[in-house]
Design an enzyme around this catalytic site. Structure first.
Site, PDB file in Angstrom:
ATOM      1  N   ASP A 109       0.851  -1.196   0.000  1.00  9.15           N
ATOM      2  CA  ASP A 109       0.000   0.000   0.000  1.00  9.15           C
ATOM      3  C   ASP A 109       0.887   1.246   0.000  1.00  9.15           C
ATOM      4  O   ASP A 109       0.657   2.189   0.753  1.00  9.15           O
ATOM      5  CB  ASP A 109      -0.941  -0.030   1.216  1.00  9.15           C
ATOM      6  N   ARG A 152      -0.098   8.862   0.855  1.00  8.56           N
ATOM      7  CA  ARG A 152      -0.846   8.918   2.136  1.00  8.56           C
ATOM      8  C   ARG A 152      -0.172   8.074   3.211  1.00  8.56           C
ATOM      9  O   ARG A 152      -0.415   8.252   4.401  1.00  8.56           O
ATOM     10  CB  ARG A 152      -2.305   8.455   1.931  1.00  8.56           C
ATOM     11  N   ASN A 153       0.680   7.128   2.796  1.00 10.21           N
ATOM     12  CA  ASN A 153       1.353   6.253   3.757  1.00 10.21           C
ATOM     13  C   ASN A 153       2.834   6.601   3.950  1.00 10.21           C
ATOM     14  O   ASN A 153       3.600   5.782   4.448  1.00 10.21           O
ATOM     15  CB  ASN A 153       1.200   4.790   3.340  1.00 10.21           C
ATOM     16  N   ASP A 201       2.935   2.099   7.913  1.00  7.88           N
ATOM     17  CA  ASP A 201       2.003   1.014   7.581  1.00  7.88           C
ATOM     18  C   ASP A 201       2.654  -0.096   6.789  1.00  7.88           C
ATOM     19  O   ASP A 201       1.955  -0.854   6.126  1.00  7.88           O
ATOM     20  CB  ASP A 201       0.795   1.545   6.786  1.00  7.88           C
TER      21      ASP A 201
END
Ligand code: ACK
Length: 513
Positions: A365, A369-370, A383
Site C-alpha cells: 500500500d 498517504r502512507n 504502515d
C-alpha cells in the site's frame, strides 16, 4: 535512571539530572545479560571493572548528544560526558557506568561514540548520504564554510568532505570533495597535501582552504539519532502498559482505525493507531507487529510497541510532526517544497523501500498517504507490513471503496499477485503524486476505467509541469512496465535519486582537484 555503582564519595552525581542517583537502586528488572545475574554485586562497578579488565576490554565512550533517562534502568548524560562500557551484548543499549555520576544503567548505543574513534568528532557523520549532507548543511542556521566528513558512498576506504559555500550565481550550495586513502595510511584531497589522520586533514583545512571553496569553519550540527524503543525497559518486549499513554487529539483516520497524538509517560509524543475491532485477527496482527518491530531503518516509521491486553488495540509509533506526505503536498507546506525537496523525498522513500526489498517484505500500500513527514522534510514509510497481514478477501470486501486500485500493479488487480515489483509500480504512482503536489493519479478517471485502460497499455502522460523532467518521467514509465521483472529495483531507484544533481539534472560527480 540506572543505579549508583560507587559510594557517593567516589564521585558525585551531576547536578542537572532530574532524578536522584539512588532512584531505582534495586529495580533493574530486565537485565538481559546473564553474566551479572543473579549476583547482587552486579551493579558494583569495581566488580564489573575487574571482570572487564581480566578480559582486557576496557572501553570508554563519549556522549555525542545529551540524553534524559526515561525509566528506572537508563542513565542520563550530557554531550561530552564519558562512560565506561560494562556490557555491549545488546545492540541498541549499552550497559555503562557514567564516569562522573558513577551511575550504572543503560544508554542508547547510537548516542555515544568510542572515545578514540573518528566517530566521536563533532564533524564526523557515520550514516549520512550525500543528499542528507546537502540537506543538513543547507539549514539556514549554518554559515558558509560549515562542513562535515562522512564515509564515501563509492569508495569503502575513502571519505567525503561536504562544505557549504556561497557565490553570486548559485547562492548557498554544497560542494563535496573526495578524501582518498593512501595504501600505507594517511589521507589526502589533493596529492600536494597528505595527512596522517582525518583529524589532521580537517585541522589543516580549517586553517587554510588550500584550494577548497572555503576554509572549514564550523562542524555541521549532528541530527539527534533515531531511537527504536521508548526506553531500555522496552528493548526486549513490546507490550506497553496502557496507563503509560495518554491520548490527545485525533490526527486522522487510517485504514484500521483512528490515529491519535499520544503522550508516553508525560515525556514523549507518540502516534497511537487504534485498531478497529474485527479489522483483523488480533493474533495475526501481533505476530506481524513482532516482525515489524525488528525492521529498522531510518526511513521507516519506528514501531515502539502495542497495548494489546484490551480492545481497542493500540499501535504505538514514532510521531511525525507534519503528518502524511499527501497532506503536506496539498496544503500550504507543499508550496514551499522546491524541486530539490521533492527529489530528497523521492530518494528517502526509495531508500526505505530498498531496505524492505532487502528483507523481502512487501508493503502493498505504498502511496503518498502512507509516507509521513517530519521536520526538515524527513520522510518515513509507515504502515509497512500491515497490509500483508490483512486477509485479502476481507480487505477488498470491507474496504472496497478504499482499495488502492490506482496504485496497484496490473498483476495485483488481475491475479492478486503482490511482490516487491508491484511495490515498484506503486512507487511510480507515488512519484507522480509527489511531482504534481498531491494530484489524484489518473485525474478524472474512475477505478474501473483505470484498470481497463492500464491493462490495454495506457500509462499516465507526462503532465505539463517542468518539475517532471523527461528523465524522471522515463523512470516512472519503467516502474509501470507491464512485465514486473523489467521494473527497476529499489536499489537502483535509491541510487538514481540520491545521485540526482538538481542543478544540472545530470548524474552527480564529486569534486576532484
Ligand atoms: O495527514 P495526517 O495528519 O497524517 O493524517 C493521517 C492520519 O494519521 C491517518 O493515517 C496521521 N498519522 C498516521 N501515523 C502518524 C504518525 N506516526 N505520526 C503523525 N501522524 C500520523 C496521518
Amino acid at each position: 535512571m540506572g543505579n549508583l555503582c560507587c559510594s557517593p564519595s567516589q564521585g558525585s552525581p551531576a547536578k542537572n539530572f532530574h532524578k536522584t542517583p539512588f532512584e531505582g537502586r534495586t529495580s533493574i528488572v530486565s537485565d538481559p545479560n546473564p553474566r551479572y545475574h543473579p549476583d547482587p554485586k552486579r551493579n558494583n562497578v569495581d566488580f564489573v571493572r575487574s571482570r572487564v579488565a581480566k578480559s582486557g576490554r576496557t572501553r570508554v565512550v563519549v556522549a555525542q548528544y545529551s540524553y534524559m533517562a526515561r525509566d528506572a534502568n537508563d542513565v542520563s548524560f550530557h554531550k561530552g560526558d564519558r562512560m565506561e562500557v560494562l556490557d555491549d551484548s545488546d545492540g541498541d543499549w549499552l550497559k555503562v557506568c557514567h564516569l562522573t555520576t558513577n551511575i550504572v544503567g543503560f544508554i542508547p548505543e547510537n548516542y555515544v561514540a568510542e572515545e578514540s574513534a573518528v566517530q566521536s568528532k563533532d564533524w564526523f557523520m557515520e550514516n549520512v548520504s550525500r543528499k542528507e549532507a546537502d540537506k543538513l548543511l543547507m539549514n539556514t542556521a549554518n554559515s558558509r564554510g560549515t562542513f562535515l566528513v562522512r564515509p564515501s558512498e563509492h569508495n569503502p576506504e575513502g571519505y567525503s568532505l561536504s562544505v557549504k559555500d556561497w557565490d553570486d550565481q548559485r547562492g548557498y550550495h554544497v560542494k563535496h570533495y573526495k578524501i582518498k586513502p593512501l595504501d600505507n595510511g594517511g589521507f589526502y584531497i589533493s596529492t600536494n597535501n597528505v595527512y596522517p589522520t582525518l583529524s589532521a586533514l580537517v585541522e589543516a583545512y580549517a586553517k587554510n582552504a588550500f584550494g577548497l571553496c572555503h576554509v572549514l569553519s564550523h562542524p555541521c550540527p549532528k541530527p539527534t539519532p533515531q531511537m527504536w524503543d521508548l526506553g531500555p525497559t522496552y528493548k526486549d518486549k513490546w507490550e506497553i502498559p496502557r496507563d503509560e499513554i495518554v491520548l490527545g487529539r485525533i490526527l486522522g483516520k487510517g485504514n484500521f482505525g483512528e490515529v491519535y497524538l499520544g503522550r508516553w509517560k508525560d515525556s514523549k509524543d507518540v502516534a497511537v493507531k487504534t485498531l478497529k475491532q474485527g479489522t483483523m485477527s488480533t493474533q495475526a496482527f501481533l505476530e506481524e507487529a513482532a516482525i515489524m518491530k525488528k525492521f529498522r531503518h531510518n526511513r521507516l516509521v519506528a514501531l515502539y510497541g502495542v497495548c494489546s491486553k484490551e480492545e481497542p488495540i493500540y499501535i504505538v509509533q514514532e510521531y511525525m510532526r507534519l503528518g502524511s506526505l499527501l497532506d503536506v503536498l496539498r496544503k500550504d507546506q507543499g508550496k514551499t517544497l522546491d524541486f530539490r525537496d521533492l527529489i530528497y523525498i523521492a530518494a528517502q522513500v526509495a531508500s526505505g523501500m530498498k531496505y524492505l526489498e532487502s528483507k523481502q517484505l512487501i508493503h502493498r500500500d505504498l502511496a503518498a498517504r502512507n509516507v509521513l513527514i517530519g521536520d526538515n522534510n524527513t520522510a518515513k514509510i509507515s504502515d509497512f507490513g500491515l497490509a500483508r497481514v490483512m486477509d485479502d478477501d476481507q480487505y477488498q470486501l470491507k474496504h472496497n471503496s478504499r482499495f488502492p486500485i490506482k496504485w496497484t500493479a496490473p498483476e495485483g488487480i488481475t491475479k492478486g499477485i503482490f511482490s516487491i515489483k508491484s511495490d515498484v509500480w506503486s512507487y511510480g504512482i507515488l512519484l507522480m503524486e509527489l511531482f504534481t503536489y498531491g494530484q489524484v493519479p489518473y485525474p478524472g478517471m474512475t477505478g474501473p476505467e483505470v484498470v481497463e485502460l492500464v491493462l490495454k497499455g495506457y500509462r499516465m502522460p507526462k503532465p505539463n509541469n517542468p518539475k517532471i523532467t523527461e528523465d524522471i518521467y522515463r523512470i516512472m514509465l519503467t516502474c509501470w512496465d507491464a512485465k514486473p521483472e523489467n521494473r527497476p529495483t529499489f536499489e537502483f531507484l535509491t541510487h538514481y535519486f540520491e545521485e540526482f544533481d538538481v542543478t544540472t539534472e545530470l548524474p552527480y560527480k564529486e569534486v576532484d582537484y
